[in-house]
Design an enzyme around this catalytic site. Sequence first.
Site, short mmCIF file in Angstrom:
data_model
loop_
_atom_site.label_atom_id
_atom_site.label_comp_id
_atom_site.label_asym_id
_atom_site.label_seq_id
_atom_site.Cartn_x
_atom_site.Cartn_y
_atom_site.Cartn_z
N PHE A 141 0.87 -1.18 0.00
CA PHE A 141 0.00 0.00 0.00
C PHE A 141 0.90 1.23 0.00
CE2 PHE A 141 -2.81 3.22 1.72
CZ PHE A 141 -4.00 2.95 1.09
N ASP A 174 1.86 -4.93 8.68
CA ASP A 174 0.69 -4.07 8.54
C ASP A 174 -0.52 -5.00 8.39
OD1 ASP A 174 -1.41 -2.45 7.69
OD2 ASP A 174 -0.08 -1.05 6.65
N TYR A 185 -10.90 1.26 10.83
CA TYR A 185 -12.13 1.56 10.06
C TYR A 185 -12.47 0.53 9.00
CZ TYR A 185 -8.50 3.71 7.11
OH TYR A 185 -7.37 3.94 6.39
N LYS A 186 -11.59 -0.48 8.82
CA LYS A 186 -11.89 -1.50 7.80
C LYS A 186 -12.71 -2.63 8.45
CE LYS A 186 -8.07 -0.01 4.92
NZ LYS A 186 -6.63 -0.07 4.68
N ARG A 208 -12.28 -4.45 -7.22
CA ARG A 208 -11.98 -5.11 -5.94
C ARG A 208 -13.26 -5.31 -5.14
NH1 ARG A 208 -8.23 -2.48 -1.19
NH2 ARG A 208 -10.04 -1.07 -1.11
#
Length: 424
Positions: free
Chosen positions: A136, A208, A233-234, A383
Amino acid sequence: MPSSHDIPDTGPFSLAAARARDANDSLAFMRGKFSLPEGVIYLDGNSLGVLPKGTADRLARAITEEWGEGLIRSWNDAGWIDLPHRIGGKIAPLIGAEAGSVIAAESTSVNLFKTLSAALTLTAGRRKIVTEAENFPTDNYIAEGVISQFDKRHELVTCDHPEDIIPALDHDTAVLMLTHVNYRNGHRHDMRQLTKAAHDVGALVIWDLAHSAGAMPVELAASGADFAVGCGYKYLNGGPGAPAFLYVAPRHHGKARQPLSGWFAHKAPFDFARDFTAAADISQYLCGTPPVLSMLALDHALDLWAEVDLTELRGKSLALSQYFIDLVERRCQGHDLTLITPRDDDARGSQVSFTHPDSGYAMVQALIARGVIGDFRAPDILRFGFTPLYTSFEDVWRAVDIFAELLATRSWDTPAFHRRNKVT
Ligand SMILES: *Cc1c(COP(=O)(O)O)cnc(C)c1O
């Protein structure tokens, strides 16, 4: 050309079969704990988790009572001051971390800055930070920033393929910094194997867990990981911009120096001492005053996990993503979609990605217009995330049914669907 009309009424690819799987799903009861909007099939919980029921009331109470009435007294009386540790304590079992080794704080990017900087203070003399080119972007940007602040002698080594990582490790490697599940293709690394390979050359490892925490069991302690960071928040459903988390293995507590040494990292913040003395425990990785309202939303969302068996969670996650792959391959043939997510269960996270040579963005926009929310990742990736707490097999079936129809009719091919938004 396949169309939505060649749907079998019976057999494994029928709607009845999807419903039967939901009826047998031991996690199906969790869906009722979320406020899913009508008419939406949400396949983007890997980017922003759904609002848990009760979060709005919890925040309303925090605002009107704890803040409105309690005012500054609530730091003690409502336990605000302990939120970073209390939330860390709820995340720890989800990521296989020891008690007292996780805090909630800041964002994933900032926590990576803290942990990578700390790791470099423990590996003096070594120059390389090994990562993946397709990590990322923020992770690699932060690493560049750390290098520029540190002593500029370090070098970011970016591997092009997962199999290049172990050969890139050597006695000049300070840190192996990896994202456990890749945000683009959903490839999952073997945490134990890579952690061991880094330790074998004397390097430290930072994981991560942005796409792992809340999507599958994670074994930080059992893998011997040194540091980890991840998102609130995921899959943890803490709300937009929720605080992130940070893990430091107990053996490193009090040993490293993290540069964002604000007063909350001090061993006694309310002594208001002139000089900085770092806390000897995980508090050393705090910085300043926590965002209480955001913390409370995350804290509330984490209570949902008390009833969830993580092995069942992983089983359902893999079943949902496999089912999606099978249905797309059966019903969306002939439209230039290429699966880039590993078929092997062990190597797959909780998302499925396809590439399309030129129209992936428009296809995703057309799906969103029909209530099927996935996302697009440049340059060419469609995705779809599968969140086992609230995604049903019927959701997957209906999403592919709509996708097949959009493809068959080319109704995604309009100027409006090709126009780029700021957030994709
Ligand atoms: C989502 C994500 C982030 C997000 O970082 P923020 O600081 O919250 O913006 C970081 N790393 C990875 C791997 C991610 O998937």
